[in-house]
Design a protein around this motif. Structure first.
Motif, PDB file in Angstrom:
ATOM      1  N   ILE A 187      43.064  30.648  36.044  1.00 29.95           N
ATOM      2  CA  ILE A 187      41.640  30.752  35.764  1.00 29.95           C
ATOM      3  C   ILE A 187      40.998  29.475  36.288  1.00 29.95           C
ATOM      4  CG2 ILE A 187      39.880  30.860  33.957  1.00 29.95           C
ATOM      5  CD1 ILE A 187      41.762  32.451  32.282  1.00 29.95           C
ATOM      6  N   SER A 188      39.935  29.614  37.039  1.00 35.17           N
ATOM      7  CA  SER A 188      39.377  28.441  37.723  1.00 35.17           C
ATOM      8  C   SER A 188      38.586  27.538  36.798  1.00 35.17           C
ATOM      9  CB  SER A 188      38.486  28.902  38.881  1.00 35.17           C
ATOM     10  OG  SER A 188      37.468  29.764  38.411  1.00 35.17           O
ATOM     11  N   SER A 199      49.546  36.736  39.974  1.00 33.38           N
ATOM     12  CA  SER A 199      48.616  35.691  40.372  1.00 33.38           C
ATOM     13  C   SER A 199      49.237  34.316  40.138  1.00 33.38           C
ATOM     14  CB  SER A 199      47.318  35.826  39.579  1.00 33.38           C
ATOM     15  OG  SER A 199      47.580  35.603  38.214  1.00 33.38           O
ATOM     16  N   ILE A 200      48.505  33.286  40.549  1.00 33.82           N
ATOM     17  CA  ILE A 200      48.946  31.904  40.351  1.00 33.82           C
ATOM     18  C   ILE A 200      48.955  31.586  38.861  1.00 33.82           C
ATOM     19  CG2 ILE A 200      48.374  29.482  40.779  1.00 33.82           C
ATOM     20  CD1 ILE A 200      47.089  30.417  43.396  1.00 33.82           C
ATOM     21  N   MET A 201      49.998  30.890  38.403  1.00 32.74           N
ATOM     22  CA  MET A 201      50.115  30.521  36.998  1.00 32.74           C
ATOM     23  C   MET A 201      49.831  29.037  36.822  1.00 32.74           C
ATOM     24  SD  MET A 201      53.403  32.823  35.862  1.00 32.74           S
ATOM     25  CE  MET A 201      54.267  32.701  37.430  1.00 32.74           C
ATOM     26  N   LYS A 202      49.108  28.718  35.751  1.00 34.32           N
ATOM     27  CA  LYS A 202      48.754  27.337  35.460  1.00 34.32           C
ATOM     28  C   LYS A 202      49.055  27.028  33.992  1.00 34.32           C
ATOM     29  CE  LYS A 202      44.963  27.046  38.830  1.00 34.32           C
ATOM     30  NZ  LYS A 202      43.526  26.731  39.003  1.00 34.32           N
ATOM     31  N   GLY A 224      40.627  37.060  25.598  1.00 32.22           N
ATOM     32  CA  GLY A 224      40.914  37.739  26.855  1.00 32.22           C
ATOM     33  C   GLY A 224      41.650  36.890  27.856  1.00 32.22           C
ATOM     34  N   LEU A 225      42.349  35.847  27.400  1.00 32.47           N
ATOM     35  CA  LEU A 225      43.072  34.974  28.319  1.00 32.47           C
ATOM     36  C   LEU A 225      44.363  35.649  28.791  1.00 32.47           C
ATOM     37  CD1 LEU A 225      42.762  31.457  26.645  1.00 32.47           C
ATOM     38  CD2 LEU A 225      41.205  32.598  28.231  1.00 32.47           C
TER      39      LEU A 225
END
Length: 837
Positions: A702-703, A628-631, A663-664
């Motif tokens: 995570i949005s 997924s996209i990483m931030k 749970g991150l």
């Protein structure tokens, strides 16, 4: 009352996080709201005691009862003991800081004999008389449990009672009785001990009298209480009746075994003749694999540990370890949770397990051949061939492990120099077998002196002297010279003392008390063990240690522990001793019942799970959020109160585990040991509080920032508070601090204004700083942007960073104002803010 954590002197204590408490999942109850107050005492350091599964089990078991309060206490390190004595402060528990002598019962865990002197230290620091006969009903009941209690006689006059065997049911029964006794209030100390003696597995030494022969051996052990002629160990028929603790306390400091511990099996069927645990913990009782999976899942959610340890005396013998490992790694590898198997026999290892374990990281690999050749391994009933050992070692190296550890003993019965040379030969063959690997691999040997233990076939055997142990160790060392194999060993003098206690009697208590009064502490720690002190204590007590160590025993001799029954009959053990001398092996009792005496095959019988083969929810390495996209997110937090005593490494570990509990989905580095991609702006000195610290963490997208904030804050311990959270530029550099603004609170100490002026007027201000690389000179003037007296007792300080070697604010203030160490100890340093680059 002021907590010791807030005392001025506490900041100078070595590893203060041993004592501060407040860990995640620790339990603090209102003492007024419960009936029984139980102190769980471990006579070693915090990091050793908190690694012990038994302590975790009892802590959760007792605190699950709403009428019981269980708190922990550990033996203070020597610097803390000195401060407690000098300041006349009583030893207290971690959770509440209440003095130990205010509890109803103190339960010591005796894992080995070299902890006995620490028991005396803890009792004395608590203001509790050392001998049972000197304590009345105003003092707590002092009990002990653990493997060293199977010969409790050397400390029989110190403890009121012992729990022999499994402690879960006995601990609850003891609490139930004490609850009733407190309600009745009329029971004397004698009546309390009489009632405790009726509980299965509880031994009260007061009710036995020992008579000795003129030559020193036991003539008779006479019961003084009707119907109480001996004590049978307590056996938990099925460990599945007591769930493995899931909300295990998460320590701030790194433990000896710093991981989620799950007991998959209790007891062992192999019958190694030197191994006390293999005899006293029979029969084997395996935990249901479905329960293991549940305990692992819940335990990781509650703790955030990065590693699971599947505990057993012989983990490889667990009936369905292969499918269990596969299922665990399918579930946990995506979360980068590793699995370790701390106790593996060479002949139980399945090479397929390696592929599962290394899916996250290699957690270390240790094998214990114990002896260098097949003849001596038959004597100890460890029926391994050299070929099997070499083959498994080759497989371990081939699977990617760079380091293999082998454990051997010297001084085993019938051992000759040829057997020692075979240790060298086998080790060199293993080392040569690994040379085909392209990587550089290592082989380390651990060598220990054999100590005969009670309730084993070798309890009739003499122990070799410390001098002879050294000769044998040096022989191995010399033969390994110039080879790539590295050997380490335990000091034989420590094994000498362990051997005296292991088969000692009640007369040894006198020597123990004398040695302790002369300064015996931490005898299991080589840097603190003092042989001369112990030799003098035995001499003054009129005892010959050789009597307990170096003589063979006859079949008819009455042992000091004769009235303590492990379930394995003395006749069986004697037959095993004779078979050892004849070089005959005995089969695994999983294969056939050997009639050792433990099982009645009704209530007590082996419990094994062999045919479990649950289908995994996913096959192979799961495709998780890594795609997924990483931030990147930037957290600002404060560190105040007792949390100021945490080191930077402890703070890093704290946040990693908090993120796991939240749970991150953290982003990990690549390679053999993946680590979360996180960075701190500054490593705050131990003892310094801060209102503004910065941390960057990379997560799979995570949005909702608010969701992250809520989940993280709810899982941070007291003293760590999340102030702000924002998304950061993932391509940007790691955060760095340019300036830090401090308030130095002097707590009534007056400093000289002229000293401050001289510093401000100077162009340079050299300060000597001693670190790991030795002493070096730091120009403190370059580090200070601003320093001023805000009030007579508060200094305003702004320090620059990044210009080379740095100084702690406390070190700077000490040098500028020419303060003594005790003055610096009373200073409170608060970081008010910072400027980032």
């Amino acid at each position: 009352m002021k907590s010791i954590v807030d005392e001025d002197w506490f900041s100078w204590i070595e590893r203060p996080s041993r004592y501060i408490g407040g860990e995640v999942n620790s339990i603090k109850k209102d003492p007024a709201g419960v009936d029984v107050h139980f102190a769980l005492a471990f006579p070693d350091t915090y990091e050793v005691g908190m690694s012990h599964l038994g302590l975790k089990i009892l802590y959760q078991l007792l605190n699950d009862e709403d009428w019981v309060l269980a708190e922990r206490v550990f033996c203070p390190w020597t610097d803390m003991e000195r401060e407690l004595r000098n300041r006349q402060i009583r030893l207290s528990t971690i959770e509440s800081g209440r003095p130990l002598n205010s509890f109803d019962v103190i339960g010591f865990s005796l894992q080995h004999e070299l902890s006995f002197s620490n028991v005396l230290t803890m009792l004395d620091l608590a203001g509790i008389p050392l001998l049972s006969e000197e304590r009345d009903q105003l003092f707590p009941v002092v009990i002990a449990g653990g493997p060293a209690c199977f010969n409790p006689e050397p400390v029989a006059s110190i403890f009121d009672a012992f729990v022999i065997g499994d402690g879960e049911e006995a601990a609850l029964e003891i609490c139930k009785f004490l609850r009733q006794a407190k309600r009745e209030r009329a029971l004397s100390r004698e009546e309390i001990l009489r009632q405790l003696a009726t509980i299965d597995g509880v031994y009260v030494p007061k009710f036995f009298w020992v008579k000795y022969k003129p030559e020193g051996t036991v003539e008779a052990i006479l019961p003084l209480l009707k119907g109480y002629s001996h004590v049978e160990k307590a056996i938990l028929p099925d460990i599945n009746g007591f769930p493995s603790p899931e909300r295990q306390v998460v320590p701030f400091m790194e433990l000896v075994h710093d991981r989620l511990a799950i007991e998959i099996s209790r007891g062992c069927t192999r019958g190694c003749r030197f191994c006390q645990a293999g005899m006293i913990y029979r029969p084997v009782r395996e935990r249901d694999p479905q329960a293991v999976l549940r305990h692992v899942e819940n335990g990781l959610r509650h703790t955030g540990f990065e590693e699971i340890s599947l505990l057993s005396l012989s983990s490889g013998d667990y009936g369905c370890l292969g499918p269990l490992l596969k299922r665990l790694m399918d579930q946990q590898s995506k979360e980068k949770v590793a699995v370790s198997l701390p106790s593996l026999r060479v002949d139980s290892v399945d090479p397929a397990w390696f592929d599962e374990i290394k899916r996250v990281r290699k957690t270390g690999f240790t094998l214990a051949p114990e002896a260098g050749n097949e003849r001596l391994r038959r004597v100890i009933n460890k029926n391994l061939t050299d070929e099997e050992i070499i083959r498994i070692a080759r497989v371990v190296y081939g699977a990617g492990w760079n380091l293999l550890k082998l454990y051997f003993m010297v001084g085993l019965p019938t051992e000759e120099d040829e057997d020692l040379e075979d240790i060298v030969r086998l080790s060199k063959e293993i080392s040569r077998s690994a040379r085909g690997n392209k990587r550089q691999v290592k082989l380390n040997l651990g060598v220990a002196s054999f100590v005969p233990k009670s309730h084993t076939p070798f309890m009739w055997a003499p122990q070799i002297s410390a001098g002879e142990s050294w000769r044998r160790i040096h022989l191995i060392q010399k033969k390994l010279k110039n080879s790539p194999v590295r050997a380490k060993w335990n000091r034989p003098e420590m094994s000498w003392l362990e051997g005296v206690f292991s088969r000692g009697d009640r007369r040894i208590t006198k020597a123990l008390l004398l040695a302790w009064k002369k300064g015996a502490r931490y005898d299991a720690w080589s840097e603190h063990f003092k042989l001369d002190l112990w030799m003098d204590a035995f001499k003054r007590a009129g005892l010959d240690p050789g009597f307990y160590l170096h003589r063979p025993r006859s079949r008819e001799e009455i042992f000091p522990w004769e009235h303590i029954r492990s379930g394995v009959s003395k006749e069986y053990l004697w037959n095993e001793w004779k078979r050892a001398q004849d070089g005959q092996t005995t089969p695994d009792c999983r294969i056939q019942c050997l009639a050792c005496g433990v099982c009645d095959l009704k209530k007590i019988a082996p419990i094994c799970f062999r045919d479990w083969n649950a289908r995994s929810k996913s096959e192979g390495d799961p495709i998780g959020p890594q795609n997924s996209i990483m931030k990147k997110y930037r957290l600002t937090f404060s560190k105040t109160g007792s949390a100021r005593h945490l080191s930077h490494l402890e703070l890093v570990r704290l946040f990693v585990r908090a993120f796991r509990r939240a749970g991150l989905p953290m982003v990990y580095s690549k390679g053999y040991h993946p680590m979360p991609k996180m960075s701190f702006a500054y490593a705050l000195p131990v003892g310094t509080e801060s209102l503004q610290e910065t941390l960057d963490i990379e997560l799979h997208g995570i949005s909702s920032i608010e969701t992250i904030r809520e989940h993280v804050q709810a899982r941070l311990p007291q003293g760590i508070e999340l102030i702000s959270l924002e998304e950061a530029d993932r391509a940007g550099k790691a955060p760095r601090v340019k300036e830090s603004h401090y308030e130095i609170h002097l707590d009534g100490l007056r400093v000289a204004q002229d000293a401050l002026e001289r510093f401000l007027e100077s162009s340079t201000f050299p300060v000597s700083k001693t670190g790991k690389k030795g002493a070096r000179v730091v120009d403190a003037r370059l580090l200070v942007k601003k320093i001023a007296l805000k009030t007579p007792y508060v200094i305003d300080l702004v320090m620059r960073h990044g210009a080379g070697p740095e100084l702690k604010p406390s070190a700077l203030i000490k040098e500028v104002f020419h303060l003594a160490d005790q003055d610096v100890a009373g200073i409170r340093i608060l970081k008010m803010g910072q400027i980032l680059i």
